[in-house]
Design an enzyme around this catalytic site. Sequence first.
Site, PDB file in Angstrom:
ATOM      1  CG  ASP A 291      -8.525  66.613 -29.800  1.00  0.00           C
ATOM      2  OD1 ASP A 291      -8.112  65.445 -29.818  1.00  0.00           O
ATOM      3  OD2 ASP A 291      -7.761  67.603 -29.804  1.00  0.00           O
TER       4      ASP A 291
ATOM      5  NE  ARG B 182      -6.162  61.034 -27.405  1.00  0.00           N
ATOM      6  CZ  ARG B 182      -5.218  61.227 -28.334  1.00  0.00           C
ATOM      7  NH1 ARG B 182      -4.887  60.268 -29.145  1.00  0.00           N
ATOM      8  NH2 ARG B 182      -4.655  62.407 -28.453  1.00  0.00           N
TER       9      ARG B 182
ATOM     10  CE1 TYR C  26      -0.579  69.295 -30.960  1.00  0.00           C
ATOM     11  CE2 TYR C  26      -1.017  69.732 -28.646  1.00  0.00           C
ATOM     12  CZ  TYR C  26      -0.615  68.869 -29.655  1.00  0.00           C
ATOM     13  OH  TYR C  26      -0.260  67.592 -29.341  1.00  0.00           O
TER      14      TYR C  26
ATOM     15  NE  ARG D  49     -11.511  59.555 -37.149  1.00  0.00           N
ATOM     16  CZ  ARG D  49     -11.543  60.260 -38.278  1.00  0.00           C
ATOM     17  NH1 ARG D  49     -12.633  60.288 -39.007  1.00  0.00           N
ATOM     18  NH2 ARG D  49     -10.487  60.934 -38.676  1.00  0.00           N
TER      19      ARG D  49
ATOM     20  NE  ARG E  75      -6.304  56.430 -34.143  1.00  0.00           N
ATOM     21  CZ  ARG E  75      -5.316  57.285 -34.366  1.00  0.00           C
ATOM     22  NH1 ARG E  75      -5.003  57.627 -35.587  1.00  0.00           N
ATOM     23  NH2 ARG E  75      -4.620  57.778 -33.361  1.00  0.00           N
TER      24      ARG E  75
HETATM   25  O1  CP3 Z   1      -9.665  59.902 -23.738  1.00  0.00           O
HETATM   26  C1  CP3 Z   1     -10.657  59.837 -24.487  1.00  0.00           C
HETATM   27  O2  CP3 Z   1     -11.127  58.763 -24.918  1.00  0.00           O
HETATM   28  C2  CP3 Z   1     -11.398  61.123 -24.816  1.00  0.00           C
HETATM   29  C3  CP3 Z   1     -11.094  61.722 -26.057  1.00  0.00           C
HETATM   30  C4  CP3 Z   1      -9.785  62.456 -26.271  1.00  0.00           C
HETATM   31  C5  CP3 Z   1      -9.194  62.564 -27.558  1.00  0.00           C
HETATM   32  N1  CP3 Z   1      -8.134  63.422 -27.460  1.00  0.00           N
HETATM   33  C6  CP3 Z   1      -9.694  61.889 -28.755  1.00  0.00           C
HETATM   34  C7  CP3 Z   1      -8.817  61.789 -29.939  1.00  0.00           C
HETATM   35  C8  CP3 Z   1      -8.998  63.208 -25.387  1.00  0.00           C
HETATM   36  C9  CP3 Z   1      -9.142  63.394 -23.882  1.00  0.00           C
HETATM   37  C10 CP3 Z   1      -7.971  63.823 -26.160  1.00  0.00           C
HETATM   38  C11 CP3 Z   1      -6.972  64.745 -25.577  1.00  0.00           C
HETATM   39  C12 CP3 Z   1      -5.889  65.247 -26.431  1.00  0.00           C
HETATM   40  N2  CP3 Z   1      -5.925  65.593 -27.747  1.00  0.00           N
HETATM   41  C13 CP3 Z   1      -4.592  65.557 -25.945  1.00  0.00           C
HETATM   42  C14 CP3 Z   1      -4.137  65.416 -24.513  1.00  0.00           C
HETATM   43  C15 CP3 Z   1      -3.830  64.024 -24.133  1.00  0.00           C
HETATM   44  C16 CP3 Z   1      -2.665  63.402 -24.881  1.00  0.00           C
HETATM   45  O3  CP3 Z   1      -2.932  62.423 -25.587  1.00  0.00           O
HETATM   46  O4  CP3 Z   1      -1.543  63.856 -24.705  1.00  0.00           O
HETATM   47  C17 CP3 Z   1      -3.834  66.040 -27.026  1.00  0.00           C
HETATM   48  C18 CP3 Z   1      -2.379  66.493 -27.001  1.00  0.00           C
HETATM   49  C19 CP3 Z   1      -4.704  66.077 -28.167  1.00  0.00           C
HETATM   50  C20 CP3 Z   1      -4.389  66.567 -29.529  1.00  0.00           C
HETATM   51  C21 CP3 Z   1      -4.549  65.497 -30.530  1.00  0.00           C
HETATM   52  N3  CP3 Z   1      -5.752  64.976 -30.931  1.00  0.00           N
HETATM   53  C22 CP3 Z   1      -3.523  64.842 -31.246  1.00  0.00           C
HETATM   54  C23 CP3 Z   1      -2.047  65.102 -31.076  1.00  0.00           C
HETATM   55  C24 CP3 Z   1      -4.149  63.922 -32.093  1.00  0.00           C
HETATM   56  C25 CP3 Z   1      -3.501  63.072 -33.164  1.00  0.00           C
HETATM   57  C26 CP3 Z   1      -2.796  61.895 -32.586  1.00  0.00           C
HETATM   58  C27 CP3 Z   1      -3.489  60.631 -32.977  1.00  0.00           C
HETATM   59  O5  CP3 Z   1      -3.585  59.736 -32.118  1.00  0.00           O
HETATM   60  O6  CP3 Z   1      -3.907  60.524 -34.136  1.00  0.00           O
HETATM   61  C28 CP3 Z   1      -5.544  63.987 -31.869  1.00  0.00           C
HETATM   62  C29 CP3 Z   1      -6.595  63.175 -32.523  1.00  0.00           C
HETATM   63  C30 CP3 Z   1      -7.458  62.340 -31.627  1.00  0.00           C
HETATM   64  N4  CP3 Z   1      -8.049  62.792 -30.493  1.00  0.00           N
HETATM   65  C31 CP3 Z   1      -7.846  60.990 -31.857  1.00  0.00           C
HETATM   66  C32 CP3 Z   1      -8.710  60.638 -30.804  1.00  0.00           C
HETATM   67  C33 CP3 Z   1      -9.438  59.344 -30.597  1.00  0.00           C
HETATM   68  C34 CP3 Z   1      -7.433  60.126 -33.038  1.00  0.00           C
HETATM   69  C35 CP3 Z   1      -8.067  60.626 -34.299  1.00  0.00           C
HETATM   70  C36 CP3 Z   1      -8.914  59.622 -35.052  1.00  0.00           C
HETATM   71  O7  CP3 Z   1      -9.614  58.777 -34.459  1.00  0.00           O
HETATM   72  O8  CP3 Z   1      -8.911  59.733 -36.287  1.00  0.00           O
END
Ligand code: CP3
Length: 349
Positions: free
Chosen positions: A83, A33, A158, A46, A37
Site C-alpha cells: 500500500d 488493485r 493522508y 486476508r 476483495r
Molecule cells: O493494485 C494492486 O493490486 C496493488 C496493491 C495496492 C493496494 N493499494 C492494496 C489495497 C495498491 C497499488 C494500492 C495503492 C493505494 N492505496 C492508493 C493509490 C491508488 C488508489 O486507489 O487511488 C491509495 C490512495 C491507497 C490508500 C488506501 N489503501 C485506501 C484509501 C484504502 C482503503 C480503501 C479500500 O478499498 O478499502 C486502502 C486499503 C487497501 N489497499 C486495500 C487493498 C487491496 C483494501 C483493504 C483490504 O483488503 O482490507
Amino acid sequence: MSLSNADLGKTAKPIMRVLAGDTLERPPIWLMRQAGRYLPEYRAVRAEAGSFLDLCYSPKKAAEVTLQPIRRFGFDAAILFSDILVVPHAMGQTVTFVEGEGPRLSPPLDSAGCDNIGAVDLARLDPVFEAIGLIKTQLPAETALLGFCGAPWTVASYMIAGQGSRDLETVRLFAYRHPEAFGRLMDKIVEGSARYLAAQVKAGVDAVQIFDSWASVLPPAQFKAWCVDPMRRLVAEFRRLAPGVPVIGFPREAGGNLAAYCRDVPVECLGVGTADNIVQLRKIIGNSLPVQGNLDPLALVAGGRSLDESVAGILSDFAGKPHIFNLGHGILPHTPIAHVERLVALVRG
Ligand code: CP3
C-alpha cells in the site's frame, strides 16, 4: 534520458515493450488493485492475515495475493501487493485500516509534526523487499513485476489529514497556511520514496508506478508546486539511484493539468483516470508517449453491453499508439469475476 529504448525493446515482456515505446497489435493488460476483495482467494488469505498491514508485511502472504490474479487471468503485469501508506508508516506514523472506513494515520501532522517526523526507515520495509524476491521466483517469464509508491502530494494528504478526505480540504488549507512546514514534509517524502522505489528495483521489480490519486483537485499553480515539482524531483532522484527503469506516472484525473505534468515530469508512461479525455490529450502530447488506462471500473461492474462498448471505444481511441490497457482507477470489490474474464478476452481479441 538514461533509458535505452533499444535495450528495453528487446525484452519479451509485452508491458516492457510498450514502456519502451512499442505499439503492440493488442495492448497488454493489468488492472489497478487487481489483487483484492473481488477475489475469493484474496479474501481467504486476508481473513488469515489479521490486519491489512500484517498482510502487507507478511512476505509469503503478500507474494501469494500478488500472484493470485496472474494465475486466474494471466495479466501481463503483477503489481506488488502493498500500500502507498507503508511510506508514512516507515517514517514513524501509526497507520491502521478501519474496515469499511479506510486508512487512519496518527497523529495527523501539524507544523511541528512535519518537522519531527523521521526519514523513511527502509529497514522497516524489509518484508516488502522479501515479498518481491518470492514473487520473482514464481512469476511467468513474460509477466512484468511492477513496484509502486504514492506521489508526494497524495501521501502528504493522508499524513496531514490522518485519513482520506473529500476535496482534500485539510491538506490544501495546511499547505496554503504553512508552506514552509509543508515543503519540509514534501522533501522527506520525495527523498524517502525515491530510495524506497530504488530498493524495490534492487529486490527485483521491472518498472514502477507512482500513484497520484488526488491530483485532480488543484488549481494550475498549486498543481505545479505540489504535484509536478515534487514528482519531478522524485523521478530525478529515482533515476539517479536506479538508472534505466521505466516509470509510469498516474496523476489521476488531472484533466487540464495533464499537459503540464507530461511536459515537466519525465515519465515513460502516463496513467490516465476514468474521466480523462485521451483523444484531446493526444493532440497536446502527441502520439509517442505510452498511455495506460482508462476503463471505468463501474463499466466493469456493470458488464454486458456497457462493458463491450466501453472496451471497444478505448481500443479504438488508443489504436496505433503505445497503450497498456487498464482501469481508470482501482477495481471495485463487487466486480463479478466473469466480467474480468470477459474484459481480458475482449482486449486480447
Ligand atoms: O493494485 C494492486 O493490486 C496493488 C496493491 C495496492 C493496494 N493499494 C492494496 C489495497 C495498491 C497499488 C494500492 C495503492 C493505494 N492505496 C492508493 C493509490 C491508488 C488508489 O486507489 O487511488 C491509495 C490512495 C491507497 C490508500 C488506501 N489503501 C485506501 C484509501 C484504502 C482503503 C480503501 C479500500 O478499498 O478499502 C486502502 C486499503 C487497501 N489497499 C486495500 C487493498 C487491496 C483494501 C483493504 C483490504 O483488503 O482490507
